[in-house]
Design an enzyme around this catalytic site. Structure first.
Site, mmCIF file in Angstrom:
data_model
loop_
_atom_site.group_PDB
_atom_site.id
_atom_site.type_symbol
_atom_site.label_atom_id
_atom_site.label_comp_id
_atom_site.label_asym_id
_atom_site.label_seq_id
_atom_site.Cartn_x
_atom_site.Cartn_y
_atom_site.Cartn_z
ATOM 1 N N CYS A 1 -20.050 17.655 17.576
ATOM 2 C CA CYS A 1 -19.538 18.376 16.478
ATOM 3 C C CYS A 1 -18.191 17.564 15.698
ATOM 4 O O CYS A 1 -18.352 16.496 15.292
ATOM 5 C CB CYS A 1 -19.201 19.948 16.806
ATOM 6 S SG CYS A 1 -19.048 20.727 15.520
ATOM 7 N N HIS B 1 -24.769 21.789 18.140
ATOM 8 C CA HIS B 1 -24.100 22.317 19.408
ATOM 9 C C HIS B 1 -25.353 22.352 20.608
ATOM 10 O O HIS B 1 -26.122 23.471 20.537
ATOM 11 C CB HIS B 1 -23.568 23.430 19.094
ATOM 12 C CG HIS B 1 -22.164 23.419 18.495
ATOM 13 N ND1 HIS B 1 -20.914 23.123 19.101
ATOM 14 C CD2 HIS B 1 -21.751 23.550 17.103
ATOM 15 C CE1 HIS B 1 -19.975 23.067 18.394
ATOM 16 N NE2 HIS B 1 -20.396 23.258 17.130
ATOM 17 N N GLU C 1 -25.134 22.823 23.469
ATOM 18 C CA GLU C 1 -24.679 23.676 24.505
ATOM 19 C C GLU C 1 -25.202 25.032 24.047
ATOM 20 O O GLU C 1 -24.844 26.083 24.824
ATOM 21 C CB GLU C 1 -23.292 23.517 24.860
ATOM 22 C CG GLU C 1 -22.118 24.295 23.676
ATOM 23 C CD GLU C 1 -22.217 23.550 22.599
ATOM 24 O OE1 GLU C 1 -22.708 22.240 22.242
ATOM 25 O OE2 GLU C 1 -21.402 24.061 21.591
#
Ligand SMILES: Nc1ncnc2c1ncn2[C@@H]1O[C@H](COP(=O)(O)OP(=O)(O)O)[C@@H](O)[C@H]1O
Ligand SMILES: Nc1ncnc2c1ncn2[C@@H]1O[C@H](COP(=O)(O)OP(=O)(O)O)[C@@H](O)[C@H]1O
Ligand SMILES: [Mg+2]
Ligand SMILES: [Mg+2]
Lengths: 1105, 363
Positions: free
Chosen positions: B255, B339, B341
């Site tokens: 990001c 993202h 994650e």
């Protein structure tokens, strides 16, 4: 890799007749597939035995076969059409099972047909519960503890390991047929027996019951490059133990954290990959323990399903359409999202509203069936509603059902449970039934704690609290009144989904007052758009739902627009046939240059596909909701220079018809036959007077509000008489009575207020109608078309196989009439024209006649599209519904002929037989006897060059496969014995041996018909009784006609045994004779397979005018 | 909706107003001000609210029911929310989930976070989509909100990272872990640390302004550039430090981390009209052609044409073609804009953490 060019012809298998568990959602998916594949320039061959479907319209495929969905006829079709590929994933369980059967029979390999969408291996792994569980365990997903059994004793052993309570589920079944939860050895014995019988491979799964857990579904799509996406997540309001098809379901999931949701998503992906669905959609069901979050996989359907239809309508993502594209080689990222027009289909739709689906049941039509919901699906239809909140969508869904409810509360019926004590109320609510949600509401309205209701029902507290908020809002509003409501109050009430009708009831004022007061404060409905992306991108498809927010998104109306009202949730008596008519209207009017607007609330349908009409409003079909749509369109017209021409109420069955007056009253033009004419046909007295004036005979009759009057009428007209309430449809609660005693009890039944559910009892304005029952009369249905110039076209004259007394919707019928003398047909056509003129019909007219001793009596006339319109069109090639829509908008039949919209009927010597399909196998306790109350859920058509073959096809299509030889078991009512003899003779000539009950046997032997074995009466100690004989598999065809009525009447056991053991069974002599004819020809000549396109090209005659 | 209803109003910088009612912590004289953005995720509001990347912003949830499953101690991305407020249609009064320890409204009040409910969030979203993300303010007092909205400064050029980065370095994970990673905290999400740890890393989280030399002094096997709020160009020293690290140690950015790496390579960044905030964005992984459904939260992006020749584009957004990932051909460094994650969102791209450890193992 885009489009596969190595394929040319693709075979699509439909799902056959509408049955519980397989409704018109597969017409929707199949139609989408046909449209897409043809747009991709493939040659599409379609097979579906159901003539009421839109997909079987000749224009949707290159070759359309309305033939039985079995291996023999599919083999013939495959050998004739030589398809390169078979796409089996859009026709429900039927298509999947048939694909497997064709593979086993070696047909696919022999004819070099490639299976696309899902491989045999994938289908087997998903459908066979043992393989499925093994596969899931293998990839580390947990499934409920379980074991398999192939016999009852084995089941009892397995049960010891699995432990009670456990659920019994047969392999390879649809809609949960034959499943149930066993709490002990005894209940297991019974359920296991039924389960083993239900499973085609007589295999049952005994599984740890997780009833009470939360139930979830994910709709997943995968392409050949292994891209996988979730289209929609669904949470069931009803816990595990209630079939998803019988559950109130909500999209998206409401009570899972992202962590748990993503875990479910990962599991779903692992599942679809392991099962190996190469391309297309799958439905995966999960159960989650509300106490621990433990998650287990319940099942996966490697095909589009009821839930995929729901998911498509809920998100705007057209699963079937995309699935078809993926099957022919495209990847998700190679397909653009229709709605945004720029972003790819390889994404996960996100929504900014709540969708609620509410099932609709038909228990009132199935006396003897208990309305307890379980793991076996019993609903016959569903309504879906969209709102910005759950409360709003729930209330909209409830009023979409047309079961007399205005919403969750605030209607005359809300008092239903006031009589119960708190404990009683909680106790009844603990049992899942169609009424449960209203019992829950009643409990919450007494402010019983949410915890307590949760304990009793296992409904998640979040849902309960949402309902509690509706209840609290009801209280708040109760303290107010229409004139004391501020803008904020109105807005708040509306945002909880309260309709003006609910508020009118709450305040005991009339709806108009409520509406005016609301409008005065400027609170008007706004329409939002279903756009797959929560407004992140601009939407190009006008698919709308109503809600109460700041901003309205309707585009200006620039052309003359016509609103078509759909038919709402499927129910017995009103199904896909009416959707067919509405969809045809949309197509015809669009071609004619109108802007078409569809209003409907049934997610299973083609009419609620966003590209069927120019605008789609997914809204309830109530006066308020429809009026709001019309008003909004008028506003949009003022902005854009277009105008609302009017509303079509005549194509969606009774649902829209009921609104005709209300709409006219508020100045919304009703197109087609005038509401007054509709009334003239429906109002008993007015219609009698009309027939009198026209000199058209009717069965003598009268009305009565009490037993005395009833006797008087009956004495005057003579027995048998037909008794029915004057204010219900679909033959509700009709009875044929042969003597005074029966008449009294019939009247008594009608007398009990509420014996007809919410429809109430007898009164002066709601008397019982008593007609002379015309025995052994031939019933005839006619569909005709009349335009403003007065021209009438007879669409088709249908002769029923079963005699009058069997509801037109339940009896088989044939075009052209096989036995009616020409003179009678002429009379019938003349009467029909006379009625059409007298009613000043603009559009379709359906008339039902009974012919007795050459005399033609009219039973009823419906100035609207009828159930038989699609059947007539498939039989004759005349697009009645299209023409009707145009006529309603002012076109003349002459103009339509010039345009080529209206063509002469095909009369190439073929004959088409429609047979009804009944839901009895799902309700083993219900008597299968046919009567004046309609109970069929669907229909099939058999078409061939002779009546016998067409009838035989219609029977196998309906799953009532006629034997070629063996034993016919006959048990006839005395009045049927004379004709029964003829049937018996034919069977003997055909080499069948006959066995019969004593009385029938005597009659047959007197007439010299040899009787193999005489069977004891059911329950008699001596000898084998009929049930034992049938159960032992020694009977191939059962002919049993009624003696007296009522679920426990003599013969009920026999018919029941036939259903349970899947032995062909007919309940009228007429049908027995037809069956004999069918068997005779089926055994002597090969049935042919021909496409409708070929039949329709045949012997074009002039339309006689 | 608990307690007496308190009407409040949102005013955008362009004067557009929206009515609603106050939730969370909104005293009579308080005004919540920030850049108004919308997030289209259906679930994961707790993670979103606690994601430091929302510093300086007011989050609009497009899904109408927020708070259904309450809040719990585990699904947090940082110690406390950094956003300026939340706007939604309906807040759950009675949450239901076995992990819930509290309801959302209580959570907002505990963190002194203002909220506005009952809003036609679809209208607001459509407005932002057309007019672009812009400052806005909400309060009980309309004039106060109007003034605040008019005065509110846009976030461009503002170093929001300084507000959320850790004041002092701290260590996460097991000293025995195979890899030592130094993570620049531009506003790092807890889930990222969990993933790095699971991939076999011990992580030393350092303040955003930590000089490259200090980082190298810790002798890491790799350097991680975290997500974070606002304008990458405004992150003090960010680009310069990263420039000094590229080539020295394997670098992985997520990001804002990708944007800072882009700047460090001499590229530049630009602001998207209304950013990407959601959990359903399709991204194509160029190496495999596979589509990943990704979780996204950014207003700025790297201008692909501004990147030097030795940069290879690895991921692209299929909705609008924005750069979603790139790597350096010659040195071990790569980054993604989305993202992997998740937290919240799909797990389609978690493989990237293993690619990072693989990269560290090689060098
Ligand atoms: N182990 C179980 N315990 C309790 N209920 C179950 C269990 N498995 C299934 N059910 C219920 O039975 C219904 C039908 O089961 P399912 O496997 O979906 O069969 P079908 O093929 O009819 O959809 C489910 O919707 C669920 O409510
Ligand atoms: N007088 C009658 N004699 C014999 N059968 C009748 C008579 N009236 C009605 N029926 C039977 O009852 C069925 C239902 O009656 P109908 O008037 O068509 O009600 P619905 O509006 O439900 O179609 C008809 O299809 C027909 O078979
Ligand atoms: Mg199921
Ligand atoms: Mg009828």
């Amino acid at each position: 890799m885009p489009r596969r060019d190595d394929l040319d012809t693709i075979l699509i298998i439909g799902s056959g007749p509408i049955v519980i568990g397989q409704a018109c959602e597969f017409d929707y998916s199949g139609t989408q597939a046909c449209r897409v594949l043809r747009a991709e320039r493939y040659r599409v061959v379609l097979v579906n035995s159901n003539p009421a479907t839109i997909m079987t319209d000749p224009e949707f495929a290159d070759a359309t076969y309305v033939e039985p969905l079995d291996v023999p006829s599919l083999t013939r079709i495959i050998e004739k059409e030589r398809p390169d590929a078979l796409l089996p994933t859009l026709g429900g369980q039927t298509a999947l099972n048939l694909a497997v059967a064709l593979d086993e029979a070696g047909v696919l390999e022999r004819s070099g047909v490639e299976l696309i969408g899902a491989s045999i291996e994938a289908i087997r792994t998903a459908e066979d519960r043992s393989r499925f569980k093994a596969a899931m365990t293998e990839i580390g997903l947990s499934v409920p503890r379980s074991g398999f059994a192939y016999g009852v004793d084995e089941a009892l052993v397995v049960a010891e390991e699995v432990g009670y309570p456990l659920i019994v589920r047969p392999s390879f079944i649809l809609g949960g047929g034959g499943t149930g939860i066993a709490h002990d050895v005894d209940s297991l014995r019974e359920i296991a027996t039924r389960g083993l019988a239900a499973s085609p491979v007589s295999e049952i799964l005994l599984e740890q019951s997780v009833a009470g857990w939360k139930e979830y579904e994910l709709e997943v799509m995968r392409d050949h490059a292994d891209n996988v996406v979730v289209i929609c997540s669904i949470e069931n309001l009803d816990p595990m133990g209630v079939h998803t098809g019988d559950s109130i379901t909500v999209a998206p999931v409401q009570t899972l954290t992202d962590v748990e949701y993503q875990r479910m998503r990962d599991a779903a992906f692992a599942c679809i990959r392991r099962i190996g669905v190469d391309t297309g959609g799958s439905n995966i069901q999960f159960a989650v323990d509300p106490r621990t979050g433990e998650q287990v996989v319940i099942e996966m359907n490697p095909r589009v399903s009821r839930s995929s239809a729901l998911a498509s309508k809920a998100t705007g993502f057209p699963i079937a359409k995309i699935a078809a594209r993926l099957a022919v080689g495209y990847r998700l990222d190679e397909i653009t999202n229709d709605i945004t027009g720029e972003t790819p289909a390889s994404f996960e739709p996100t929504i900014d509203y709540v969708v609620t689906k509410f099932p609709r049941w038909a228990f009132e039509k199935l006396p003897g069936a208990s309305p307890v919901l379980g793991t076996m699906m019993q609903s016959v239809g569903e309504a879906m509603a969209i709102g910005r909140t759950f409360a709003e969508s729930l209330q909209k869904a409830i009023r979409s059902l047309e079961t007399g409810r205005f919403g969750l509360n605030c209607d005359p019926v809300e008092v239903a449970y006031d009589g119960l004590s708190d404990d009683e109320l909680v106790r009844v609510a603990a049992v899942a039934t169609p009424e449960r949600i209203f019992q829950v509401e009643a409990a919450l309205r007494r402010f019983l704690p949410v915890e307590r209701v949760h304990e009793a029902t296992d409904i998640d507290p979040w849902f309960l609290d949402q309902m509690l908020q509706i209840v609290e809002e009801r209280d708040r509003l109760g303290a107010l009144s229409a004139d004391r409501m501020t803008r904020a109050d109105w807005r708040r009430a509306k945002r909880y989904g309260f309709s003006d009708a609910q508020l009118a009831h709450l305040w005991d004022v009339d709806v108009a007052q409520v509406r005016d007061a609301r409008m005065a404060t400027g609170v008007v409905i706004t329409y939002k758009t279903v756009d797959t992306c929560a407004a992140e991108f601009e939407a190009h498809t006008p698919y709308h739902y109503g809600t109460h927010e700041d901003e309205d998104e309707l585009a200006p109306l620039t052309r003359p627009a016509i609103v078509i009202l759909g038919s709402g949730p499927n129910r017995i008596g009103q199904g896909v046939e009416f959707d067919y008519c509405c969809v045809h209207a949309a197509f015809a009017l669009r071609d004619a240059g109108y802007e078409t607007v569809m209003v409907n609330c049934n997610p299973e349908t083609v009419s609620t596909d966003y590209d069927t009409s120019d605008r789609l409003f997914f809204e309830p079909l109530t006066e308020e909701d429809v009026r709001d749509v019309c008003d909004a369109l008028s506003r949009a017209g003022t902005r854009g220079g277009g105008e609302l021409v009017g509303v079509i109420v005549g194509l969606g069955g009774q649902t829209p018809l009921k609104l005709a007056h209300a709409l006219e009253r508020v100045g919304i033009p009703v197109l087609g036959t005038s509401p007054d004419s509709i009334d003239l046909a429906e109002d008993r007295e007015r219609f009698n007077a009309l027939c009198e004036r026209l000199g058209i005979p009717q069965p003598p009759g009268g009305t009565a509000t009490g037993p005395e009057a009833a006797r008087a009428v009956a004495r005057e007209i003579g027995y048998p008489v037909l008794v029915r309430p004057s204010y219900v449809l679909g033959g509700r609660a009709m009875q044929i009575v042969y003597d005074e005693a029966a008449l009294d009890s019939a009247m008594a039944e009608l007398g009990i207020a509420g014996s007809l559910g919410r429809e109430g009892g007898l009164s002066a304005e709601r008397p019982a109608l008593i007609d002379r029952f015309l025995e052994d009369a031939i019933e005839v249905d006619v569909d005709a078309l009349r335009d403003a110039s007065g021209e009438v076209v007879i669409g088709g004259v249908m002769e029923h196989i079963e005699e009058a007394g069997v509801h037109s919707g339940d009896s088989a019928c044939a075009i052209p009439p096989p036995t009616l003398p020409p003179a009678v047909v002429v009379t019938i056509e003349a009467h029909t024209r006379a009625l059409a003129d007298a009613l000043d019909v603009r559009g379709l007219l359906n008339v039902q006649y009974a012919v007795k001793d050459g005399e033609v009596y009219v039973l009823e006339a419906n100035p609207r599209a009828s159930r038989t319109v699609p059947f007539v069109s498939k039989a004759t090639g005349v697009p009645l519904a299209k023409a009707a829509a145009r006529v309603m908008c002012g076109a003349t039949l002459a103009e339509l002929r010039d345009e080529g919209v209206l063509r002469p009927p095909a009369t190439g010597g073929h004959i088409a037989v429609k047979e009804a399909v009944l839901p009895f196998s799902r309700f083993p306790t219900v008597d299968t006897l046919l009567g004046p109350e309609m109970r069929s859920t669907g229909e099939v058509m058999g078409i061939d060059n002779s009546f016998g073959l067409a009838f035989a096809k219609s029977q196998s299509g309906a799953g009532n496969r006629l034997p070629e030889q063996g034993t016919v078991f006959m048990s006839l009512a005395d009045r049927d014995k004379p004709d029964g003899l003829l049937a018996a003779r034919r069977f003997v000539e055909l080499g069948f041996s006959v066995s019969a009950t004593a009385g029938t046997a005597a009659a047959l032997e007197d007439a010299g018909v040899p009787v193999e074995s005489v069977v004891a009466k059911v329950g008699e100690p001596v000898g084998v009784d009929a049930v034992e004989l049938i159960s032992s598999g020694k009977v191939d065809l059962v002919v049993n006609t009624p003696r007296g009525r009522g679920p426990r009447a003599d013969g009920a056991h026999i018919r029941q045994a036939a259903v349970i053991h899947r032995v062909a069974c007919v309940t009228t002599v007429a049908a027995a004779l037809a069956a004999a004819a069918g068997i005779a020809e089926a055994t002597t000549r090969e049935p042919t397979v021909r496409a409708l396109q070929e039949y329709h090209a045949d012997g074009q005659l002039r339309l006689e005018v | 909706m608990s307690g007496a209803l308190r009407e409040a109003v949102l005013v955008l910088a362009d004067g557009t107003t929206f009515e609603g009612e106050a939730i969370g912590w909104l005293p009579d004289d308080e005004v919540a001000t920030g850049e108004v953005v919308f997030n289209t995720a259906l679930s994961g509001y707790q993670e979103i609210i606690t994601d430091p990347s929302y510093a300086g912003q007011v989050i609009t949830f497009t899904y109408p029911h927020i708070g259904n499953y309450g809040v719990n101690p585990d699904d947090v991305e940082s110690r406390a929310p950094a956003c300026r407020g939340v706007i939604l249609r309906d807040i759950a009064r009675r949450p239901s989930n076995w992990r819930a320890t509290d309801d959302l409204d209580t959570f907002l009040r505990r963190h002194r976070l203002a909220g506005l409910a009952g809003v036609d969030t679809r209208r607001l979203t459509r407005h932002i989509r057309e007019a672009g993300a812009m400052p806005g303010a909400f309060a009980l007092d309309e004039t106060a909100a109007r003034t605040a909205a008019a005065d509110a400064a846009p976030t461009d050029g503002v170093d929001l990272v300084a507000q959320v980065t850790t004041p002092a370095a701290y260590t996460v994970g097991d000293a025995a872990a195979p890899f030592l990673v130094v993570a620049y905290d531009f506003g790092i999400k807890t889930t990222i640390l969990r993933h790095l740890e699971a991939a076999g890393c011990q992580i030393e989280v350092v303040p955003a302004s930590t000089p490259a030399a200090d980082v190298l002094a810790r002798e890491p096997d790799g350097v991680f550039l975290s997500n974070g709020p606002g304008d990458p160009a405004a992150v003090a020293g960010g680009a310069a430090n990263v420039a000094a690290l590229v080539g020295e140690v394997p670098v992985f950015g997520i990001c804002l981390g990708q944007q800072v790496l882009g700047l460090a390579l001499g590229g530049h960044t630009f602001k998207l009209p209304f950013g990407h905030h959601g959990a359903n964005h399709p991204v194509r992984h160029e190496a495999t052609g596979r589509v990943e459904i990704t979780s996204q939260n950014h207003n700025y992006a790297v201008d692909v044409d501004s990147l030097p020749a030795h940069v290879e584009l690895t991921h692209v957004n299929l909705n609008d073609g924005v750069v979603e990932g790139f790597r350096l051909r010659d040195v071990p460094a790569f980054a993604v804009q989305y993202h992997p994650e998740a937290g919240p969102g799909p797990h389609d791209a978690t493989y990237l953490f293993d690619e990072f450890t693989a990269l560290m193992a090689e060098s």
